[in-house]
Design a protein around this motif. Structure first.
Motif, PDB file in Angstrom:
ATOM      1  N   ARG A   1       6.958  13.337   0.010  1.00 52.76           N
ATOM      2  CA  ARG A   1       7.468  12.069  -0.535  1.00 52.76           C
ATOM      3  C   ARG A   1       8.029  12.305  -1.942  1.00 52.76           C
ATOM      4  O   ARG A   1       7.368  12.920  -2.778  1.00 52.76           O
ATOM      5  CB  ARG A   1       6.331  11.036  -0.580  1.00 52.76           C
TER       6      ARG A   1
ATOM      7  N   ASN B   1       0.842  -1.191   0.000  1.00 48.78           N
ATOM      8  CA  ASN B   1       0.000   0.000   0.000  1.00 48.78           C
ATOM      9  C   ASN B   1       0.883   1.249   0.000  1.00 48.78           C
ATOM     10  O   ASN B   1       1.940   1.278   0.632  1.00 48.78           O
ATOM     11  CB  ASN B   1      -0.867  -0.025   1.269  1.00 48.78           C
ATOM     12  N   ASP B   2       0.444   2.257  -0.708  1.00 49.69           N
ATOM     13  CA  ASP B   2       1.248   3.474  -0.810  1.00 49.69           C
ATOM     14  C   ASP B   2       1.556   4.060   0.557  1.00 49.69           C
ATOM     15  O   ASP B   2       2.562   4.723   0.750  1.00 49.69           O
ATOM     16  CB  ASP B   2       0.518   4.523  -1.647  1.00 49.69           C
ATOM     17  N   ALA B   3       0.672   3.846   1.500  1.00 48.38           N
ATOM     18  CA  ALA B   3       0.848   4.448   2.811  1.00 48.38           C
ATOM     19  C   ALA B   3       1.758   3.643   3.718  1.00 48.38           C
ATOM     20  O   ALA B   3       2.113   4.109   4.798  1.00 48.38           O
ATOM     21  CB  ALA B   3      -0.515   4.631   3.475  1.00 48.38           C
ATOM     22  N   ALA B   4       2.160   2.445   3.294  1.00 47.62           N
ATOM     23  CA  ALA B   4       2.985   1.602   4.153  1.00 47.62           C
ATOM     24  C   ALA B   4       4.381   2.194   4.289  1.00 47.62           C
ATOM     25  O   ALA B   4       4.959   2.666   3.317  1.00 47.62           O
ATOM     26  CB  ALA B   4       3.063   0.191   3.566  1.00 47.62           C
ATOM     27  N   PRO B   5       4.921   2.194   5.498  1.00 46.37           N
ATOM     28  CA  PRO B   5       6.273   2.732   5.680  1.00 46.37           C
ATOM     29  C   PRO B   5       7.311   2.031   4.807  1.00 46.37           C
ATOM     30  O   PRO B   5       8.261   2.651   4.358  1.00 46.37           O
ATOM     31  CB  PRO B   5       6.545   2.492   7.167  1.00 46.37           C
ATOM     32  N   GLY B   6       7.139   0.748   4.564  1.00 46.85           N
ATOM     33  CA  GLY B   6       8.108   0.041   3.713  1.00 46.85           C
ATOM     34  C   GLY B   6       8.127   0.567   2.301  1.00 46.85           C
ATOM     35  O   GLY B   6       9.174   0.537   1.624  1.00 46.85           O
ATOM     36  N   MET B   7       6.976   1.058   1.841  1.00 50.62           N
ATOM     37  CA  MET B   7       6.931   1.586   0.476  1.00 50.62           C
ATOM     38  C   MET B   7       7.770   2.856   0.339  1.00 50.62           C
ATOM     39  O   MET B   7       8.165   3.236  -0.748  1.00 50.62           O
ATOM     40  CB  MET B   7       5.478   1.873   0.071  1.00 50.62           C
ATOM     41  N   MET B   8       7.984   3.476   1.517  1.00 51.06           N
ATOM     42  CA  MET B   8       8.821   4.677   1.472  1.00 51.06           C
ATOM     43  C   MET B   8      10.220   4.319   0.981  1.00 51.06           C
ATOM     44  O   MET B   8      10.838   5.061   0.214  1.00 51.06           O
ATOM     45  CB  MET B   8       8.889   5.282   2.875  1.00 51.06           C
ATOM     46  N   PHE B   9      10.689   3.129   1.400  1.00 52.80           N
ATOM     47  CA  PHE B   9      12.036   2.740   0.961  1.00 52.80           C
ATOM     48  C   PHE B   9      12.054   2.395  -0.526  1.00 52.80           C
ATOM     49  O   PHE B   9      13.015   2.697  -1.237  1.00 52.80           O
ATOM     50  CB  PHE B   9      12.523   1.547   1.793  1.00 52.80           C
TER      51      PHE B   9
ATOM     52  N   PHE C   1       0.976  12.244  -2.195  1.00 52.73           N
ATOM     53  CA  PHE C   1       0.834  11.348  -1.045  1.00 52.73           C
ATOM     54  C   PHE C   1       0.979  12.148   0.254  1.00 52.73           C
ATOM     55  O   PHE C   1       1.839  13.011   0.382  1.00 52.73           O
ATOM     56  CB  PHE C   1       1.890  10.233  -1.094  1.00 52.73           C
TER      57      PHE C   1
ATOM     58  N   ASN D   1       0.136   2.287   8.895  1.00 53.51           N
ATOM     59  CA  ASN D   1      -0.056   2.991   7.620  1.00 53.51           C
ATOM     60  C   ASN D   1      -0.798   4.303   7.830  1.00 53.51           C
ATOM     61  O   ASN D   1      -0.463   5.326   7.220  1.00 53.51           O
ATOM     62  CB  ASN D   1      -0.836   2.115   6.640  1.00 53.51           C
TER      63      ASN D   1
END
Lengths: 662, 148
Positions: B57, A46-54, B63, B45
């Protein structure tokens, strides 16, 4: 305790793309990669997941790196680069150096008053003892601050067709006797003012860069060091040969000094280790770059020979050495670097659009130097000479043109491509012609030239020689022949790839004449720098076919026949103006008739004859000895010249063109 | 009763990590501390979303939440309603697998917080339900000027 995760990447099981360019594609592929290879390690996309930030950050880095990779590649291509610094560098790579400004050029009238004297016939004429001799680089200016320099010296005591002098009575005494004449001559000017800057140089520094202060430097005039050594401008630092001028005097040039009147300088090659290149940076600052400082031979005038080209090269052991025909005397030492001295750089600045000066605006003399000295003059004569010097005036009757600012990026691109295509060397016939006509006037004046790339002359000599070719094409070596009944030739070498350069020069009256040996010598030296290594050049006098024109016309009623005839003669004179004629150009009789018929008042052109003028047909007239069968050469109203290059010339337009009105 | 094969038993017992939890720190397996249930991950999330300003971001400029723009708004009666609307819309846009049950926004003054703290803060409480598991929880996010 850290856990080692063993992963095997199976070929073909999942495509790993290396062609991703942007954030989206990187991100998409990274997500797919993680889903495929790490399904039990990470699952929230999900775009909001912290892992997606990486993943976003990694995609961002990939995007930026791709951008700079593309950008770097783009900046390496001349057509696509946008940074001026890179455009200049790429242009330099192609052999083109941009200029921070372009200066306007033009002509000015220079005036002086001159005391009168009487000639041997008792006529009042200007006294040449007071005719000023002005050195080149006289600085003149207009009232809005644009400065100009004269391109050549100017001597009011000389009056030739190429440098005409106009004189008129300026002042008379109470009895009507002329006391002063007004002398007027023309001289070419170029935009710019002289600037001198000194640099104190300490310890030796390889590839020293010296920046000039101005951003509109037009030309480097000279560079000298504290020991009065001259440093020479070269195209690139490995070039150790420069062209240099040697005054064409008795002591310097021997027999060639016979022609010092029309050829004041002889070209020669100077081998020098004191050299520099001129460069321009992205801010239009000009800087001089000097050598690496690894060689230091004395300056030496040399003639090119196999000793110079072959064994003279320090890197002869490199058998695959490429020889640049534009400069095949070079080494890998890059010249001296100045050290512990003071360099004096003289250069010109100015130009730009503001140097395009309207007519009658350049009226100020800022500085001038004359060769006239007061030595041996009485106080009265000295005072008079000083009066004459202060009478010097200038004016431009025609606007100066050609001035422009710094080249735009697009202009640099186009000029660099053109320079690369030209390669600064001569390959085609047009290259030869352009280069021949580009010979600076101080080395002699070439009026007409034609190149034929096959050698139709039966000549077997294989050394540099001069001689003659008679009417049967039999060559005779004769280094001192000055008769104009023969065609002088100069063979560079016997070579199946030789080109024949037919040429003619102008005499002091502006008529065609055969080139003298000094001019030929200069031309061969000049061409040697640009021609291909395997090209040989045969310089041959072209044939001059002197002609006269006789025509008969009828005029309409109501017109003054004398005026009509005069206008017709003027039309014919314009038709045969030598500037419009080239070697092997046929005479179109129909066109000539049309020119006459177009004159106001002409009813019909009854007859038109072209007559060959020779010393025989004119009872010893000073014409070309070439006899030409005009009747045999005439077909369909065209008079064709000979296959061996020749040119038609009306030598004396005022007498050789005759007309009759019926 | 049928016996469950040993391999399936072991797979069912081993919980799989889902995502990374906040704050980011070393975990027991792998580099980061991870979540092993959906509710925890969704909660993280939402926290991540509400702590991210729009434009923050890289290459995802839309976002985040516009909540932070309220810091510069006038402290009037409609401020809380604005905050509720913004959070509701942003969560619906970026985390579609949850249903927002309730959002409350409270303005805190210096009388309600510890000494030496900021005078005014906005506390957002989001009560949500994970659509897949029907689990419900509440997330508290505080907006104050030092977190800008």
């Amino acid at each position: 305790m850290a856990t080692t995760i063993q992963k095997s990447f199976q070929p073909g099981s999942k495509e790993v793309r290396y062609l991703n360019k942007d954030f989206s594609s990187f991100r998409e592929n990274l997500i797919n990669f993680a889903k495929y290879y790490y399904p039990s390690t990470y699952a929230d996309f999900n775009d909001a997941a912290p892992g997606m930030m990486f993943i976003d950050m990694a995609s961002y880095v990939g995007d930026v790196l791709s951008y700079y990779t593309d950008y770097t590649f783009k900046e390496g291509l001349l057509y696509n680069t946008t940074e001026r610094k890179n455009i200049i560098a790429l242009a330099k790579y192609l052999g083109y150096t941009t200029s921070p400004a372009k200066g306007a050029t033009g002509t000015i009238d220079v005036y002086q008053i001159c005391p009168s004297t009487t000639d041997s016939n008792g006529n009042y004429v200007p006294d040449n003892n007071y005719a000023l001799s002005l050195q080149e680089n006289m600085q003149v200016s207009n009232n809005v601050g644009s400065s100009f320099l004269t391109s050549t010296s100017l001597d009011f005591s000389v009056n030739t067709a190429l440098s005409p002098l106009t004189s008129s009575v300026y002042q008379r005494d109470s009895t009507g006797v002329p006391t002063f004449f007004l002398l007027q001559k023309n001289v070419n000017i170029r935009a710019g003012r002289l600037v001198t800057k000194t640099f104190t140089i300490g310890d030796m520094q390889s590839y020293l860069d010296l920046y000039l202060d101005e951003d509109n430097v037009l030309e480097i005039i000279n560079v000298t060091d504290a020991d009065n050594n001259v440093w020479h401008q070269v195209d690139f630092l490995s070039q150790e040969m420069v062209l240099t001028d040697i005054p064409n005097t008795d002591s310097n040039q021997g027999i060639l000094s016979l022609y010092q009147g029309t050829v004041p300088y002889i070209l020669d090659y100077l081998k020098t280790s004191r050299r520099f290149t001129v460069n321009v940076d992205e801010n239009n600052r000009t800087f001089l770059e000097f050598g690496a400082g690894t060689d230091g031979f004395a300056d030496e005038i040399i003639n090119l020979s196999s000793q110079q080209v072959g064994v003279g090269l320090s890197n002869l052991n490199n058998l695959n050495l490429s020889l640049d025909p534009s400069n095949f005397l070079k080494n890998d030492t890059y010249g001296l670097a100045p050290s512990n001295t003071t360099l004096t750089v003289t250069y010109t600045v100015g130009g730009g659009f503001e140097s395009n000066s309207p007519s009658n605006s350049i009226i100020n003399i800022d500085s001038s130097t004359t060769n006239n000295t007061l030595d041996g003059l009485t106080p009265e004569q000295s005072a008079l000479l000083n009066t004459v010097k202060t009478s010097l005036k200038v004016n431009n009757s025609v606007a100066t043109v050609g001035g422009a600012g710094p080249e735009s990026n697009d202009m640099i691109r186009q000029n660099a491509i053109a320079a690369f295509a030209a390669q600064n060397r001569i390959v085609t016939q047009d290259d030869y012609l352009a280069r021949v006509y580009a010979l600076p006037a101080k080395y002699g004046s070439i009026a007409k030239a034609q190149i034929i790339t096959y050698n139709s002359l039966d000549v077997n000599q294989n050394q540099i020689l001069t001689g003659t070719v008679d009417t049967n094409n039999v060559a005779t070596v004769d280094n001192a022949n000055t008769q104009n009944y023969f065609r002088k030739i100069a063979f560079d070498r016997s070579n199946p790839f030789s080109v024949n350069l037919y040429m003619l020069s102008f005499d002091e009256n502006g008529n065609l004449t055969q080139a003298n040996e000094a001019l030929v010598t200069n031309l061969l030296t000049y061409l040697r720098r640009y021609r291909m290594l395997t090209d040989g050049i045969n310089v041959i006098d072209g044939y001059i076919i002197n002609i006269g024109v006789e025509f008969v016309i009828t005029a309409f009623k109501g017109y003054n026949k004398k005026d009509v005839l005069s206008n017709c003669i003027t039309a014919v004179q314009n038709f045969f103006a030598i500037d419009k004629w080239e070697f092997s150009q046929a005479i179109n009789l129909s066109a000539l008739k049309l020119e006459i018929a177009k004159v106001d008042g002409v009813q019909t052109v009854v007859s038109l004859d072209i007559i060959n003028k020779t010393p025989l047909t004119t009872n010893g007239g000073n014409y070309s000895p070439v006899e030409y069968d005009m009747a045999a050469a005439t077909q369909n109203d065209m008079i064709y010249p000979s296959l061996d290059p020749s040119i038609f010339e009306v030598k004396y337009p005022n007498t050789d063109i005759q007309g009759t009105v019926m | 009763m049928a016996k469950i094969p040993t391999t399936l038993q072991s797979k069912a017992l081993i919980a799989k990590p889902i995502g990374i939890v906040l704050p980011i720190q070393n975990g027991n397996s792998g580099f980061f501390n991870q979540s092993y249930d959906t509710l925890t991950q969704v909660k993280n999330n939402i926290i991540n979303l509400l702590n991210t300003r729009q434009g923050e971001r890289r290459f995802q400029p839309t976002f985040g939440t516009r909540l932070w723009n309220l810091v510069f708004e006038q402290n009037q009666d409609t401020l809380k309603e604005q905050a509720v609307n913004i959070v509701s819309e942003d969560i619906a846009s970026w985390i579609p697998n949850v249903t927002v049950n309730d959002i409350t926004a409270n303005l805190l003054t210096n009388t309600q917080i510890a000494s030496n703290a900021d005078i005014y803060m906005l506390q957002i409480a989001v009560t949500f339900t994970v659509n897949l598991t029907k689990q419900t929880d509440t997330v508290l996010v505080t907006i104050k000027n030092t977190t800008m």
